[in-house]
Write an enzyme that holds these catalytic residues in place. Structure first.
Site: not given
Length: 165
Positions: A30, A88, A100, A129, A136
């Protein structure tokens, strides 16, 4: 109409090392860096489950099938005089996105950080990203740290610097 299966969280065991490697490779793919993965199942077995575990792994499961993984370790803040939890890697299988799973993994780590008396929990995201950054900032309600610049020594540079007097 069927109900959405419950997300369960479980710690990894040494038998999960092939799965840890698969999730790691999926993340690297990714991030367009699969060629940089040097990890092996044996290396994970030694560094995660050997005499000195350097990090820990939890899995998020749907119907007992691991669909997400978080690898974390504890660090220390001198300013807070408390441990911290550093996430990490967070990986969610494409098939489990928007169910979720990522939230459940981060919430479990936050609960762990609180239980362990950590002063903070931190992680990084690649600047390109946008889905992760949006998640976040908006879902987790984390604060972006833009006043820090990351640094790294690795490979020959690390060895060369370490060998100098």
């Amino acid at each position: 109409m069927s109900a959405t299966p419950a997300i369960t969280i479980r710690p990894a065991t040494a038998d999960d090392c092939p799965l840890i490697l698969k999730f790691t490779q999926d993340l690297a793919l990714y991030e367009k860096a699969l060629d940089k993965v040097e990890a092996t199942t044996d290396a994970f077995r030694t560094t995660l489950f050997g005499p000195t575990p350097f990090a820990h792994v939890i899995f998020a499961c749907l119907d007992n099938k691991p669909v997400g993984m978080a690898l974390y370790f504890f660090n220390y803040s001198t300013w807070k005089a408390k441990p911290g939890l550093y996430l990490e890697d967070l990986i969610v299988d494409d098939s489990a996105r928007a169910q979720g799973v990522g939230t459940a993994l981060i919430r479990e780590l936050a609960r762990m950080a609180v239980r362990e008396g950590c002063g903070r929990m931190e992680w990084s995201a690649l600047d390109w990203n946008k889905p992760a950054i949006d998640f976040y900032l908006h879902k987790v309600k984390a604060v972006a740290l833009d006043e820090w610049t990351g640094f790294r020594l690795e490979g020959a540079s690390l060895t060369e610097f370490a060998s100098q007097d």
